[in-house]
Enzyme design. Structure first.
Site, PDB file in Angstrom:
ATOM      1  CG  ASN A  17      -0.722  -0.458  10.335  1.00 16.03           C
ATOM      2  OD1 ASN A  17      -1.617  -1.135   9.857  1.00 16.03           O
ATOM      3  ND2 ASN A  17      -0.653   0.858  10.176  1.00 16.03           N
ATOM      4  CD  GLU A  21      -4.611  -9.763   6.117  1.00 12.99           C
ATOM      5  OE1 GLU A  21      -4.016  -9.217   5.182  1.00 12.99           O
ATOM      6  OE2 GLU A  21      -5.462  -9.184   6.815  1.00 12.99           O
ATOM      7  CG  ASP A  57      -0.682  -9.941   7.496  1.00 12.07           C
ATOM      8  OD1 ASP A  57      -0.903  -9.245   6.493  1.00 12.07           O
ATOM      9  OD2 ASP A  57       0.060 -10.934   7.486  1.00 12.07           O
ATOM     10  CG  ASP A 107      -6.739  -7.810  10.037  1.00  8.83           C
ATOM     11  OD1 ASP A 107      -7.903  -8.136   9.749  1.00  8.83           O
ATOM     12  OD2 ASP A 107      -6.299  -6.660   9.913  1.00  8.83           O
ATOM     13  CG  ASP A 125       0.703  -4.392   7.185  1.00 10.08           C
ATOM     14  OD1 ASP A 125       0.326  -5.518   7.551  1.00 10.08           O
ATOM     15  OD2 ASP A 125       0.007  -3.371   7.320  1.00 10.08           O
ATOM     16  CG  ASP A 161      -3.889  -4.160  11.335  1.00 12.21           C
ATOM     17  OD1 ASP A 161      -2.810  -3.591  11.121  1.00 12.21           O
ATOM     18  OD2 ASP A 161      -4.495  -4.833  10.480  1.00 12.21           O
ATOM     19  NE  ARG A 219      -3.664  -0.316   2.352  1.00 11.47           N
ATOM     20  CZ  ARG A 219      -3.961  -1.246   3.257  1.00 11.47           C
ATOM     21  NH1 ARG A 219      -3.455  -1.191   4.464  1.00 11.47           N
ATOM     22  NH2 ARG A 219      -4.776  -2.237   2.948  1.00 11.47           N
TER      23      ARG A 219
END
Length: 175
Positions: free
Chosen positions: A87, A123, A105, A120, A103, A107, A23
């Site tokens: 994050n 994930e 994942d 998450d 990152d 959070d 991102r």
């Protein structure tokens, strides 16, 4: 490595463990930039996802990055109070191109009443398997979650009552 200069607009790039760009935040105003800490602000900034989708943030946000901590914190100023999105990530690095981090994942979302929720986990477990996160990385990340939770409960750092207000006022002087 010096940090970015106050008053400069920078790009923020988030990557995944496998090196893929995740991102990009197009423009964040640096309010404080040192070797160890970058505090920035943005409002209605353009964000590009790895799949090419583009969206624009909805509210002003104050961002806190540290070169030794495995998390970063975004305080979003909304009508009903400050919401934090934390994050779990690598410490940041800064080069002339952008502020960059990985990152991981996980959070933590923090609500205006300072209650919080870990997000998450599924994930994270999936990516841990797919990208073969080393066991030591798992320990580092969960130790930093513990640190982050202590900061939230103690109202430390970016969670202190005056932090967001102080830095948002500084941001307004640059606009």
């Amino acid at each position: 490595m010096a940090g970015p200069q106050s008053g400069k607009r920078i790009e923020i790039q988030s990557y995944k463990h496998n090196g893929r760009l995740h991102r990009v935040w197009e423009s964040t105003m640096v309010l404080k930039g040192t070797r160890n800490v970058v505090i920035g602000a943005n409002d209605r900034t353009r964000v590009t996802e790895s799949d090419g989708r583009i969206w624009v943030t909805r509210e002003p946000a104050i961002c806190y990055f540290h070169s030794k901590l495995w998390f970063n914190v975004i305080g979003m100023l909304r009508q009903d109070g400050v919401y934090y999105y934390c994050n779990i990530s690598s410490p940041f690095v800064y080069d002339e191109e952008a502020l960059k981090y990985i990152d991981y994942d996980l959070d933590i979302k923090v609500f205006p009443d300072m209650t919080f929720k870990l997000l998450d986990e599924d994930e994270y477990e999936q990516h841990k398997r797919e990208m073969n996160y080393p066991r030591v990385l798992d320990r580092i990340l969960y130790n930093n979650i513990d640190t982050l939770v202590r900061w939230i409960r103690q109202r430390k750092g970016p969670f202190s009552p005056e932090f967001i207000d102080q830095w948002y006022e500084r941001y307004l002087t640059y606009r």
